[in-house]
Design an enzyme around this catalytic site. Sequence first.
Site, PDB file in Angstrom:
ATOM      1  CE  LYS A 116      43.842  47.335  46.283  1.00  0.00           C
ATOM      2  NZ  LYS A 116      43.001  46.645  47.022  1.00  0.00           N
ATOM      3  CE  LYS A 201      40.269  52.071  26.134  1.00  0.00           C
ATOM      4  NZ  LYS A 201      39.032  51.619  24.520  1.00  0.00           N
ATOM      5  CG  HIS A 208      48.526  39.024  37.853  1.00  0.00           C
ATOM      6  ND1 HIS A 208      47.622  39.063  38.129  1.00  0.00           N
ATOM      7  CD2 HIS A 208      49.958  39.214  38.457  1.00  0.00           C
ATOM      8  CE1 HIS A 208      48.230  39.942  39.877  1.00  0.00           C
ATOM      9  NE2 HIS A 208      49.341  39.289  39.842  1.00  0.00           N
ATOM     10  CE  LYS A 237      48.484  36.099  41.963  1.00  0.00           C
ATOM     11  NZ  LYS A 237      49.259  37.678  42.535  1.00  0.00           N
ATOM     12  CD  GLU A 275      48.604  41.833  42.229  1.00  0.00           C
ATOM     13  OE1 GLU A 275      48.414  40.977  43.114  1.00  0.00           O
ATOM     14  OE2 GLU A 275      47.893  42.559  42.006  1.00  0.00           O
ATOM     15  NE  ARG A 292      48.954  38.958  49.641  1.00  0.00           N
ATOM     16  CZ  ARG A 292      48.719  39.639  49.016  1.00  0.00           C
ATOM     17  NH1 ARG A 292      48.300  40.915  49.652  1.00  0.00           N
ATOM     18  NH2 ARG A 292      48.036  39.175  47.214  1.00  0.00           N
TER      19      ARG A 292
HETATM   20  C1  MV4 Z   1      41.983  44.883  34.730  1.00  0.00           C
HETATM   21  C2  MV4 Z   1      41.548  44.632  33.855  1.00  0.00           C
HETATM   22  C3  MV4 Z   1      41.535  45.393  32.491  1.00  0.00           C
HETATM   23  N1  MV4 Z   1      41.814  46.340  31.888  1.00  0.00           N
HETATM   24  N2  MV4 Z   1      41.466  46.469  34.917  1.00  0.00           N
HETATM   25  C4  MV4 Z   1      41.004  41.873  38.439  1.00  0.00           C
HETATM   26  C5  MV4 Z   1      41.090  42.211  39.611  1.00  0.00           C
HETATM   27  C6  MV4 Z   1      41.417  43.302  39.849  1.00  0.00           C
HETATM   28  N3  MV4 Z   1      43.063  43.307  41.682  1.00  0.00           N
HETATM   29  C7  MV4 Z   1      42.335  43.811  38.775  1.00  0.00           C
HETATM   30  N4  MV4 Z   1      41.868  43.213  37.860  1.00  0.00           N
HETATM   31  C8  MV4 Z   1      41.524  43.221  36.654  1.00  0.00           C
HETATM   32  N5  MV4 Z   1      41.802  44.325  36.718  1.00  0.00           N
HETATM   33  C9  MV4 Z   1      41.414  47.200  33.381  1.00  0.00           C
HETATM   34  N6  MV4 Z   1      41.486  48.272  33.762  1.00  0.00           N
HETATM   35  C10 MV4 Z   1      41.410  43.256  34.515  1.00  0.00           C
HETATM   36  C11 MV4 Z   1      41.874  42.524  35.478  1.00  0.00           C
HETATM   37  C12 MV4 Z   1      41.075  41.239  35.582  1.00  0.00           C
HETATM   38  C13 MV4 Z   1      42.211  40.241  36.142  1.00  0.00           C
HETATM   39  C14 MV4 Z   1      43.595  40.642  36.789  1.00  0.00           C
HETATM   40  C15 MV4 Z   1      44.950  40.000  37.827  1.00  0.00           C
HETATM   41  C16 MV4 Z   1      45.052  38.655  36.383  1.00  0.00           C
HETATM   42  C17 MV4 Z   1      43.439  38.606  36.996  1.00  0.00           C
HETATM   43  C18 MV4 Z   1      42.295  39.246  36.140  1.00  0.00           C
HETATM   44  C19 MV4 Z   1      41.165  38.463  35.855  1.00  0.00           C
HETATM   45  C20 MV4 Z   1      39.265  39.341  35.330  1.00  0.00           C
HETATM   46  C21 MV4 Z   1      40.405  40.998  35.029  1.00  0.00           C
END
Ligand code: MV4
Length: 447
Positions: A116, A201, A208, A237, A275, A292
């Site tokens: 990542k 941050k 999303h 989801k 995403e 995918r």
């Molecule tokens: C974040 C975020 C807030 N700020 N990054 C969750 C899974 C991972 N792929 C990335 N995620 C997040 N990254 C920053 N800088 C909040 C999440 C996150 C989230 C993101 C997408 C969908 C659902 C989520 C649920 C909790 C936290």
Amino acid sequence: MFKKILIANRGEIALRIIRTCKEMGISTVAVYSTADADSLHVRFADEAVCIGPPKSAESYLKIPNIIAAAEITNADAIHPGYGFLSENAKFSRICEENGIKFIGASPEMIDGMGDKASAKETMKKAGVPVVPGSKGLIKDLADAIATAKKVVYPVMIKATAGGGGKGMRVVWSEDEMEGHWNSARQESAAAFGNDGMYMEKFIEEPRHIEIQIAGDAYGNACHMSERDCSIQRRHQKLFEETPSPFMTKALRKKMGIAAIKAAKAVKYEGVGTVEFLVDKNRDFYFMEMNTRIQVEHTITEEVINFDLIKEQIKLAAGHKMTGKNYEPQMHSMQCRINAEDPFNGFRPSPGEITTYHEPGGHGIRIDTHVYANYIIPPYYDSMISKLIVVAQTREEALKKMERALDEYIIEGIKSTIPFHQQLLQDENFRKGNFTTKFMETFEMKKK
Ligand code: MV4
């Protein structure tokens, strides 16, 4: 074009791929574990090979067994679906080495996007907006503290090998750093065998929103509308829709351009998803790139009237695309129907479906492998069906979904149908007023 495709998956996606192969005149090979002998993907494929016992690690994840099945049936390509081996670089490489086309990303692409922190650096260089944060990995606790001062609290520490929320912590202030730093690293080491961490941050209450893209071997790439996947519970989801109720014409254009930049930066071939997190000011940030086909690809198909699996197979076979972008013409939404009890913390509910009746009519699509008297095995994920509607407007799609959920009868097991019925009655949801935090406060009303 391929003559015979082996589908290295099970359930609804295996069936979904078989259907498109039939329409394309391609023969199909199903693989199955002994727990899936009565599954529809076995029945509808031209050939089927048993690859092992119920446990995924000994069947759907067992690379030698799948390669052997491809060799004895003379398949010239493998479609991995989603989950299982779909983003496994080793599997992609072994297919390549055995002269079998892997319908998915190259091992280099999977590795590059799977790390990542390095994926983020690649995107930043390409001019794709990323969340402000550390430059690459954080060295140690002192580095974490110093970096957080610059990034400004609240910050998030994330596992570079992560995804699905594992090895991820929000840190609100310096006194919390040491505890979170240690536990996130331990969790990452245990889960991924890699404790590399980076920092960002923390974006509070983001949405999303992901962009479907496709690219070919000649440098063409296009975007195909967005999907709003903010309704999730513990990174699973539950409901997806397109267009996003939060989208504007201007934002779609900007995110589309960014997604194309991302695709072209890595010379992406095939279908994929970029995403993004979108904050309340409609600023957006690259989060991950999925190499995918995704569970929620269906709603995109409905709004652009296009078979994404067919496109994926054509691109893997070396076809050239036009590079023109697609705009959503309709509104579509998908409810994931899981064998889970929404009244009891979404506890898994495998077992026999005693009564099964599907909704029907205009604008309704169901992708499923289940039927009356089907026994849901306890070994795999709990999604048993996807209920998809398409209509001219969000308002009409909501009405249609309500009607379809009311018609959908699944007895013998618990399902998430009642959850979706209650979700659709939520005032904020109906207004399109929701973020990834929505499910943290959503409570089921008692029966
Ligand atoms: C974040 C975020 C807030 N700020 N990054 C969750 C899974 C991972 N792929 C990335 N995620 C997040 N990254 C920053 N800088 C909040 C999440 C996150 C989230 C993101 C997408 C969908 C659902 C989520 C649920 C909790 C936290």
